[in-house]
Design a protein around this motif. Structure first.
Motif, PDB file in Angstrom:
ATOM      1  N   SER A 101       0.825  -1.211   0.000  1.00 31.82           N
ATOM      2  CA  SER A 101       0.000   0.000   0.000  1.00 31.82           C
ATOM      3  C   SER A 101       0.859   1.261   0.000  1.00 31.82           C
ATOM      4  O   SER A 101       0.539   2.246  -0.686  1.00 31.82           O
ATOM      5  CB  SER A 101      -0.938  -0.010   1.213  1.00 31.82           C
ATOM      6  OG  SER A 101      -0.205  -0.172   2.410  1.00 31.82           O
ATOM      7  N   LEU A 102       1.974   1.248   0.728  1.00 30.55           N
ATOM      8  CA  LEU A 102       2.860   2.416   0.731  1.00 30.55           C
ATOM      9  C   LEU A 102       3.531   2.601  -0.628  1.00 30.55           C
ATOM     10  O   LEU A 102       3.726   3.739  -1.088  1.00 30.55           O
ATOM     11  CB  LEU A 102       3.922   2.268   1.827  1.00 30.55           C
ATOM     12  CG  LEU A 102       3.416   2.359   3.272  1.00 30.55           C
ATOM     13  CD1 LEU A 102       4.558   2.128   4.254  1.00 30.55           C
ATOM     14  CD2 LEU A 102       2.750   3.706   3.531  1.00 30.55           C
ATOM     15  N   ALA A 103       3.878   1.479  -1.269  1.00 26.75           N
ATOM     16  CA  ALA A 103       4.479   1.572  -2.601  1.00 26.75           C
ATOM     17  C   ALA A 103       3.494   2.172  -3.598  1.00 26.75           C
ATOM     18  O   ALA A 103       3.873   2.982  -4.460  1.00 26.75           O
ATOM     19  CB  ALA A 103       4.929   0.187  -3.058  1.00 26.75           C
TER      20      ALA A 103
ATOM     21  N   THR B  40      -3.187   1.409   6.802  1.00 25.97           N
ATOM     22  CA  THR B  40      -3.634   1.425   8.200  1.00 25.97           C
ATOM     23  C   THR B  40      -3.921   0.010   8.691  1.00 25.97           C
ATOM     24  O   THR B  40      -3.529  -0.379   9.800  1.00 25.97           O
ATOM     25  CB  THR B  40      -4.891   2.295   8.347  1.00 25.97           C
ATOM     26  OG1 THR B  40      -4.611   3.617   7.873  1.00 25.97           O
ATOM     27  CG2 THR B  40      -5.343   2.352   9.796  1.00 25.97           C
ATOM     28  N   GLY B  41      -4.598  -0.764   7.831  1.00 25.79           N
ATOM     29  CA  GLY B  41      -4.894  -2.145   8.198  1.00 25.79           C
ATOM     30  C   GLY B  41      -3.634  -2.967   8.398  1.00 25.79           C
ATOM     31  O   GLY B  41      -3.541  -3.768   9.327  1.00 25.79           O
ATOM     32  N   GLY B  42      -2.639  -2.763   7.518  1.00 25.81           N
ATOM     33  CA  GLY B  42      -1.381  -3.488   7.661  1.00 25.81           C
ATOM     34  C   GLY B  42      -0.652  -3.132   8.944  1.00 25.81           C
ATOM     35  O   GLY B  42      -0.097  -4.003   9.624  1.00 25.81           O
TER      36      GLY B  42
ATOM     37  N   THR C 254      -7.780   6.414  -1.208  1.00 24.42           N
ATOM     38  CA  THR C 254      -8.489   5.993   0.009  1.00 24.42           C
ATOM     39  C   THR C 254      -8.219   4.529   0.322  1.00 24.42           C
ATOM     40  O   THR C 254      -7.966   4.155   1.473  1.00 24.42           O
ATOM     41  CB  THR C 254      -9.998   6.220  -0.155  1.00 24.42           C
ATOM     42  OG1 THR C 254     -10.245   7.600  -0.429  1.00 24.42           O
ATOM     43  CG2 THR C 254     -10.742   5.803   1.105  1.00 24.42           C
ATOM     44  N   ALA C 255      -8.252   3.697  -0.727  1.00 26.60           N
ATOM     45  CA  ALA C 255      -8.009   2.270  -0.524  1.00 26.60           C
ATOM     46  C   ALA C 255      -6.572   2.020  -0.062  1.00 26.60           C
ATOM     47  O   ALA C 255      -6.326   1.164   0.799  1.00 26.60           O
ATOM     48  CB  ALA C 255      -8.288   1.507  -1.811  1.00 26.60           C
TER      49      ALA C 255
ATOM     50  N   VAL D 181     -20.087   1.147   8.391  1.00 30.36           N
ATOM     51  CA  VAL D 181     -20.387   2.535   8.015  1.00 30.36           C
ATOM     52  C   VAL D 181     -20.020   2.794   6.557  1.00 30.36           C
ATOM     53  O   VAL D 181     -20.783   3.418   5.801  1.00 30.36           O
ATOM     54  CB  VAL D 181     -19.634   3.510   8.943  1.00 30.36           C
ATOM     55  CG1 VAL D 181     -19.780   4.946   8.447  1.00 30.36           C
ATOM     56  CG2 VAL D 181     -20.148   3.386  10.369  1.00 30.36           C
ATOM     57  N   THR D 182     -18.859   2.293   6.141  1.00 35.44           N
ATOM     58  CA  THR D 182     -18.406   2.526   4.765  1.00 35.44           C
ATOM     59  C   THR D 182     -19.341   1.882   3.751  1.00 35.44           C
ATOM     60  O   THR D 182     -19.736   2.505   2.752  1.00 35.44           O
ATOM     61  CB  THR D 182     -16.981   1.975   4.579  1.00 35.44           C
ATOM     62  OG1 THR D 182     -16.104   2.625   5.503  1.00 35.44           O
ATOM     63  CG2 THR D 182     -16.491   2.215   3.158  1.00 35.44           C
TER      64      THR D 182
END
Length: 274
Positions: free
Chosen positions: A35-37, A58-60, A51-52, A124-125
Motif C-alpha cells: 500500500s505504501l508503494a 492502516t490495516g497493515g 483511500t483504498a 459505516v463505509t
C-alpha cells in the motif's frame, strides 16, 4: 492425585505460536509495503484509489501491532517478580498473596477492540456506499461488541491467589473461590480453553468450597466441581515453586501457620525467597 508436570503450565505450543506470529507478521508487512508503494506512485498509475491505499496501509500497521501483541502475550517470557508475592491482610487474616500477571488479559482485549473498530468502519463505509453487504460486518459488531466491555471489566478487576493458614482463595476474572486446606485433594495442570491452568482440586462434596460469580456482561458458567483455577500466564513467579508450596501445606497441616509470615512467602518463592 498424580503430581502435576510444571512444564505444562504454559500458554500454547511454542511452534504453533511462532508460526502464527511469523505468518501474520509477513502478511501484515506485505500489505503495508504494497500500500505504501502504491501511494508513492502517481495517482493515475495506481491500481487502488488513494483511500483504498491509506485504508490498506492502516490495516497493515494494525495487523502488525496485533501480531506483535500476540508475540508479547504467548511467547515473551517475563522475568519473575518476587515483589508481586507478599504477606498481607486478606479476609481478616494474614496470608501469602500472589497478585496475578495481567498481560494475558490485555492482549485479547486489544484484539477485540481492533476487530470491533474494523467491523464498525466496514459497516459505516458499506452503508454509505449503499452496498447490499453492509450487514455482514454488522454481524461481527453484534458478536464481538458484548465482549469488549466484558474484557475491560476483567482487565480492571484485581486477581490474586491467596494462601492462608485456613485455606486457599482465588479471586479471578470470573469469580471468587475458596477451599479449606483439609478439603484440598490435590493439584493438576489442565487445559482450559486457550490456557493451561493450575487447578487446585477439592475432595468430592467439599463442605468448604464456595464460588461467587462476579457480575459480568456475558454469562459464564461456574465450576461444576470444587476446584480453583489459576491460569498459567497469571503466575508472576515460577509455577513449580507455587505448586510445591501448595502440595507441602496440604501434606503438612502443622506447617500452615507459617503462611501468615515471611516463612510462607519464602516457600512460595522458592530460591527467589532465599
Amino acid at each position: 492425585m498424580p503430581s502435576p508436570d510444571p512444564q505444562r503450565v504454559t500458554g500454547r505450543s511454542a511452534v504453533l505460536s511462532w508460526f502464527t506470529v511469523v505468518v501474520n507478521g509477513v502478511l501484515a508487512v506485505g500489505l503495508l509495503a504494497l500500500s505504501l508503494a502504491m501511494l508513492a506512485e502517481p495517482a493515475a498509475e495506481r491500481s487502488w484509489s488513494t483511500t483504498a491505499c491509506v485504508a490498506a496501509a492502516t490495516g497493515g500497521a494494525v495487523w502488525l501491532l496485533v501480531a506483535a501483541s500476540y508475540h508479547r502475550n504467548y511467547l515473551h517470557v517475563p522475568p519473575a517478580d518476587p515483589a508481586s508475592v507478599g504477606v498481607q491482610n486478606a479476609d481478616g487474616e494474614r496470608a501469602v498473596v500472589m497478585t496475578w500477571r495481567r498481560t494475558f488479559q490485555r492482549q485479547p482485549l486489544f484484539v477485540a477492540v481492533v476487530v470491533l473498530l474494523v467491523a464498525l468502519g466496514g459497516t459505516v463505509t458499506l452503508a454509505a456506499a449503499d452496498d447490499a453487504g453492509w450487514w455482514l460486518p454488522l454481524v461481527v459488531v453484534l458478536l464481538v461488541g458484548p465482549w469488549v466491555p466484558e474484557r475491560i471489566v476483567e482487565a480492571a478487576r484485581p486477581s490474586r491467589l491467596v494462601l492462608s493458614p485456613r485455606g486457599i482463595a482465588v479471586a479471578g476474572p470470573a469469580g471468587d473461590g475458596w477451599l479449606d486446606w483439609d478439603d484440598v485433594r490435590g493439584i493438576a495442570v489442565e487445559r482450559e480453553n486457550q490456557w493451561s491452568v493450575v487447578r487446585i482440586v477439592g475432595v468430592a462434596g467439599a463442605a468448604s468450597w464456595r464460588f461467587r460469580r462476579r457480575r459480568r456482561f456475558v454469562w459464564v458458567r461456574a465450576p461444576s466441581r470444587p476446584w480453583l483455577d489459576v491460569p498459567g500466564p497469571a503466575f508472576t513467579v515460577e509455577p513449580q515453586h507455587v505448586i510445591e508450596a501448595i502440595a507441602h501445606y496440604r501434606r503438612v497441616p502443622a506447617a500452615r501457620g507459617e503462611l501468615a509470615s515471611e516463612a510462607g512467602r519464602r516457600r512460595v518463592l522458592g530460591p527467589l525467597g532465599l
